[in-house]
Design a protein around this motif. Structure first.
Motif, PDB file in Angstrom:
ATOM      1  N   TRP A 205      41.551 -16.606   3.962  1.00 49.80           N
ATOM      2  CA  TRP A 205      41.105 -16.281   2.603  1.00 49.80           C
ATOM      3  C   TRP A 205      40.806 -17.565   1.824  1.00 49.80           C
ATOM      4  O   TRP A 205      39.805 -17.656   1.119  1.00 49.80           O
ATOM      5  CB  TRP A 205      42.151 -15.440   1.884  1.00 49.80           C
TER       6      TRP A 205
ATOM      7  N   TYR B 154      58.873  -9.092  12.817  1.00 52.92           N
ATOM      8  CA  TYR B 154      58.789  -9.662  11.469  1.00 52.92           C
ATOM      9  C   TYR B 154      58.201 -11.070  11.505  1.00 52.92           C
ATOM     10  O   TYR B 154      57.397 -11.431  10.647  1.00 52.92           O
ATOM     11  CB  TYR B 154      60.158  -9.675  10.790  1.00 52.92           C
TER      12      TYR B 154
ATOM     13  N   LYS C 158      50.310 -12.915   8.261  1.00 57.01           N
ATOM     14  CA  LYS C 158      50.067 -13.077   6.825  1.00 57.01           C
ATOM     15  C   LYS C 158      49.605 -14.492   6.507  1.00 57.01           C
ATOM     16  O   LYS C 158      48.699 -14.695   5.703  1.00 57.01           O
ATOM     17  CB  LYS C 158      51.339 -12.767   6.025  1.00 57.01           C
ATOM     18  N   GLU C 159      50.242 -15.466   7.146  1.00 59.19           N
ATOM     19  CA  GLU C 159      49.877 -16.866   6.918  1.00 59.19           C
ATOM     20  C   GLU C 159      48.454 -17.118   7.391  1.00 59.19           C
ATOM     21  O   GLU C 159      47.685 -17.817   6.725  1.00 59.19           O
ATOM     22  CB  GLU C 159      50.860 -17.803   7.627  1.00 59.19           C
ATOM     23  N   SER C 160      48.063 -16.539   8.517  1.00 55.11           N
ATOM     24  CA  SER C 160      46.691 -16.696   9.017  1.00 55.11           C
ATOM     25  C   SER C 160      45.694 -16.081   8.048  1.00 55.11           C
ATOM     26  O   SER C 160      44.633 -16.663   7.790  1.00 55.11           O
ATOM     27  CB  SER C 160      46.544 -16.032  10.391  1.00 55.11           C
ATOM     28  N   VAL C 161      46.022 -14.919   7.508  1.00 55.92           N
ATOM     29  CA  VAL C 161      45.138 -14.265   6.539  1.00 55.92           C
ATOM     30  C   VAL C 161      45.021 -15.127   5.281  1.00 55.92           C
ATOM     31  O   VAL C 161      43.925 -15.290   4.732  1.00 55.92           O
ATOM     32  CB  VAL C 161      45.644 -12.841   6.197  1.00 55.92           C
ATOM     33  N   ARG C 162      46.143 -15.706   4.821  1.00 51.01           N
ATOM     34  CA  ARG C 162      46.099 -16.583   3.637  1.00 51.01           C
ATOM     35  C   ARG C 162      45.173 -17.774   3.884  1.00 51.01           C
ATOM     36  O   ARG C 162      44.372 -18.136   3.021  1.00 51.01           O
ATOM     37  CB  ARG C 162      47.504 -17.079   3.300  1.00 51.01           C
TER      38      ARG C 162
ATOM     39  N   ILE D  57      54.487 -10.687  11.988  1.00 50.65           N
ATOM     40  CA  ILE D  57      53.844 -10.230  10.754  1.00 50.65           C
ATOM     41  C   ILE D  57      53.694 -11.393   9.783  1.00 50.65           C
ATOM     42  O   ILE D  57      52.636 -11.583   9.180  1.00 50.65           O
ATOM     43  CB  ILE D  57      54.644  -9.074  10.117  1.00 50.65           C
ATOM     44  N   GLU D  58      54.744 -12.194   9.633  1.00 51.24           N
ATOM     45  CA  GLU D  58      54.683 -13.347   8.729  1.00 51.24           C
ATOM     46  C   GLU D  58      53.630 -14.344   9.197  1.00 51.24           C
ATOM     47  O   GLU D  58      52.901 -14.910   8.388  1.00 51.24           O
ATOM     48  CB  GLU D  58      56.055 -14.016   8.603  1.00 51.24           C
ATOM     49  N   SER D  59      53.543 -14.536  10.507  1.00 47.35           N
ATOM     50  CA  SER D  59      52.532 -15.435  11.053  1.00 47.35           C
ATOM     51  C   SER D  59      51.129 -14.894  10.763  1.00 47.35           C
ATOM     52  O   SER D  59      50.227 -15.646  10.392  1.00 47.35           O
ATOM     53  CB  SER D  59      52.736 -15.585  12.554  1.00 47.35           C
TER      54      SER D  59
END
Length: 126
Positions: free
Chosen positions: A98, A84, A91-95, A87-89
């Motif tokens: 983007w 988890y 998501k932060e990289s994708v944000r 995954i959160e890390s």
């Protein structure tokens, strides 16, 4: 008898639902269900509360508990928590990527618009 089976048996013999027991221990019904299905084990504080609530010694409550099962469950829980976090890390990289993409795209769009406007405003030579 395994701990989860013992807990379920004691709870039922006292005529308690999982929800009622959870209320007494300040945990959810789902938590009691996980204990009884062997998916997790109560922490030490909850074990003490269980033994007090059922008027049993800790030894009576946990006798026969497979310590290796508890260790394995804790390792599994740690692995899941690690996944988890990963995954959160991600998501932060994708944000962040983007956001950078949008900024660069906005700059390119402004530059393109400036070139088009300058091309329309300046007289054509020829």
């Amino acid at each position: 008898m395994k701990f989860n089976e013992k807990l379920c048996s004691i709870r039922k013999s006292r005529g308690l639902s999982q929800e009622e027991l959870g209320f007494e221990l300040q945990v959810s019904r789902q938590t009691v269900s996980k204990w009884e299905s062997g998916q997790s084990y109560p922490d030490f504080q909850r074990l003490v509360l269980l033994s007090d609530y059922f008027d049993m010694t800790l030894d009576e409550l946990v006798r026969g508990l497979d310590v290796q099962d508890v260790r394995d469950m804790n390792r599994t829980d740690e692995r899941v928590a690690s996944l988890y976090r990963d995954i959160e890390s991600g998501k932060e990289s994708v944000r962040k990527a983007w956001k950078a993409f949008c900024i660069v795209g906005g700059i390119i769009l402004v530059l393109f618009a400036a070139v088009v406007v300058v091309g329309i405003v300046s007289p054509h030579v020829g």
